[in-house]
Design an enzyme around this catalytic site. Structure first.
Site, mmCIF file in Angstrom:
data_model
loop_
_atom_site.group_PDB
_atom_site.id
_atom_site.type_symbol
_atom_site.label_atom_id
_atom_site.label_comp_id
_atom_site.label_asym_id
_atom_site.label_seq_id
_atom_site.Cartn_x
_atom_site.Cartn_y
_atom_site.Cartn_z
ATOM 1 N N CYS A 127 42.908 13.170 -30.780
ATOM 2 C CA CYS A 127 41.627 13.459 -30.135
ATOM 3 C C CYS A 127 41.879 14.670 -29.251
ATOM 4 O O CYS A 127 42.551 14.553 -28.226
ATOM 5 C CB CYS A 127 41.142 12.277 -29.300
ATOM 6 S SG CYS A 127 39.688 12.690 -28.301
ATOM 7 N N CYS A 168 39.652 14.498 -25.642
ATOM 8 C CA CYS A 168 40.034 13.555 -24.575
ATOM 9 C C CYS A 168 41.175 12.694 -25.084
ATOM 10 O O CYS A 168 42.295 13.201 -25.219
ATOM 11 C CB CYS A 168 38.843 12.752 -24.058
ATOM 12 S SG CYS A 168 37.741 12.030 -25.286
ATOM 13 N N SER A 169 40.930 11.433 -25.386
ATOM 14 C CA SER A 169 42.033 10.593 -25.865
ATOM 15 C C SER A 169 41.482 9.425 -26.669
ATOM 16 O O SER A 169 41.980 8.313 -26.559
ATOM 17 C CB SER A 169 42.851 10.074 -24.690
ATOM 18 O OG SER A 169 41.996 9.363 -23.824
ATOM 19 N N CYS A 170 40.431 9.673 -27.462
ATOM 20 C CA CYS A 170 39.814 8.610 -28.254
ATOM 21 C C CYS A 170 40.853 7.977 -29.178
ATOM 22 O O CYS A 170 41.688 8.674 -29.761
ATOM 23 C CB CYS A 170 38.651 9.173 -29.066
ATOM 24 S SG CYS A 170 37.324 9.794 -28.019
#
Lengths: 218, 247
Positions: A122, A125-127
């Protein structure tokens, strides 16, 4: 974090609400103190209890994790019908095993073959697919991985000790919306006779992100 | 730049939109990291989900802060993105989260503007909230929504990503695909539109497509053999225009 823990010359602040041995010289940028400050504000206002916070922490540290995804993968390796359902509608197939919810509202399973190696990132962000893998590891959230995985995946894979043949296409999935991706790794050679439980133990988290192969998790 | 409230998705086109640079070098907000150069090796040994003892509580407190503040997922992400650019680059992940918790609680009217800083300074906060709502799980509702809007693209269509997008508000277009053409690989249902939803301007459900880009076209200066590497990005329909219908 704070370099001022041992200084005791800030007298007026002795009545700080949380005296953990560093309430005198408060480093306003110390994130641990910000956590305490916010938690105490919310608890004192009756908006949340520390027990509820403990329970949420416990849930994500112990109940949800890559063992869920490993069960999905092992079942797909041993049950051709399940594999077909997983590749056709991963959300439903994963729900068959009881997994789903936040950050896994719609799942897509992507299959590694001799021709294609899949990798998930991702960049914004950090999905990450929480219901099957839990919360993401630190490196997944790092700027290094987010910047480089889409552009130089072979170099990144090498850093994980993973070599992918030149002829194999590397396909990177940047989870920029709400769909979450699970890599279905290739079953390690010589494991055909194993049952689902034994196979699940060969499926590491990193193989389901695509940075390692199944059976070689560090 | 516009304020976030007035931010709109604006496509610029034609002569005012020359593609003169690789998209990886176009001006981009700090969180938009894909394809940027200058980063070192991935710390593959950092496989833990929490690095510091305070991080599990930062995670949980931020979750409750989001629920109490009634920030949806998109507004939550936009909160993180509004971090000071220099701090975004240097703060740890959960440090950005807990600072966003404070931001949400203040903007959501749950705590007074200076309540957290007062407490950090060892002072009793003033203007304490009078709300007694109990915190609930913030992520319960999900973002999938049916839409009556026609689905404009199909698998196999060649689509192009808007190039000049106003990044002063929330958006989910990775900068490295701006202006680039790719092939629709999956029609991924319809979802609330982050660009409006993050700013309280409605859900505006729209179709999402997994679009596949050839890496050799994204980064022509790199030595990538065409077809050996591709990137699939989930893109909301308003980000896309039709380049060529599939046969």
């Amino acid at each position: 974090m704070s370099s001022d823990h041992d200084h005791h010359d800030h007298g007026p602040h002795d009545h700080g609400p949380h005296d953990h041995g560093h309430s005198h010289a408060v480093d306003k940028n110390d994130p641990s103190l910000r956590v305490e400050a916010i938690e105490s504000l919310l608890v004192e206002a009756g908006l949340v209890t520390s027990e509820k916070i403990d329970a949420l922490v416990d849930r994500y540290q112990h109940d949800i994790g890559p063992m869920n995804g490993a069960r999905v993968v092992a079942k797909a390796w041993t049950d051709p019908d399940y594999r077909a359902r997983l590749l056709d509608d991963a959300t439903a197939a994963i729900a068959e095993l009881g997994y789903g919810g936040a950050q896994g509202e719609k799942m897509v399973a992507v299959e590694n073959t001799d021709d294609v190696h899949n990798l998930v990132v991702c960049t914004l962000c950090s999905c990450y697919p929480w219901p099957v893998l839990g919360l993401p590891p630190s490196w997944y959230k790092s700027h290094e991985y987010r910047a480089r995985a889409v552009r130089e995946p072979r170099a990144v894979l090498k850093e994980f000790g993973t070599d992918v043949a030149d002829e194999t296409e590397i396909k990177i999935w940047d989870s920029s919306a709400e769909i979450r991706y699970l890599v279905l790794p290739q079953q390690p050679p010589g494991t055909d006779g194993l049952g689902e439980e034994e196979l699940a133990r060969l499926v590491g988290r990193d193989a389901m992100i695509g940075v390692r192969l199944a059976g070689v998790e560090s | 730049m516009h304020s976030p409230k007035s931010a709109r998705l604006t496509a610029m086109s034609g002569a005012s939109d020359p593609i003169v640079e690789s998209p990886s070098r176009v001006d981009r907000p700090p969180h938009d990291l894909g394809g940027r150069s200058g980063y070192g090796p991935v710390r593959t040994d950092e496989g833990e989900i929490f690095g510091e003892p305070w991080e599990p509580r930062a995670f949980a407190v931020t979750q409750f802060a989001q629920g109490l503040s009634e920030f949806n997922t998109d507004a939550f992400r936009h909160g993180i993105e509004r971090e000071d650019p220099d701090l975004y680059a240097t703060l740890g992940y959960f440090d950005r989260w807990i600072r966003n918790a404070e931001r949400m609680l203040v903007e959501g009217g749950v705590v007074a503007t200076d309540a957290v800083s007062a407490r950090l300074a060892g002072e009793e906060p003033i203007g304490r909230t009078e709300r007694t709502t109990d915190a609930t799980a913030p992520l319960g509702r999900g973002a999938a929504r049916p839409t009556s809007s026609p689905q404009l693209f199909d698998v196999g269509d060649r689509v192009r990503v808007l190039h000049g997008v106003d990044h002063s508000g929330h958006s989910r277009i990775p900068g490295y695909v701006r202006g680039q053409a790719g092939i629709v690989e999956i029609v991924n249902d319809s979802w609330v539109f982050p660009d409006t939803h993050a700013h309280g301007r409605g859900e505006e459900p729209c179709w999402v497509y997994a679009v596949r880009f050839d890496a050799a076209a994204l980064w022509p200066e790199d030595a990538i053999v065409a077809g050996s590497q591709s990137v699939v990005v989930d893109l909301y329909e308003p980000y896309l225009t039709l380049d060529r219908k599939s046969d």
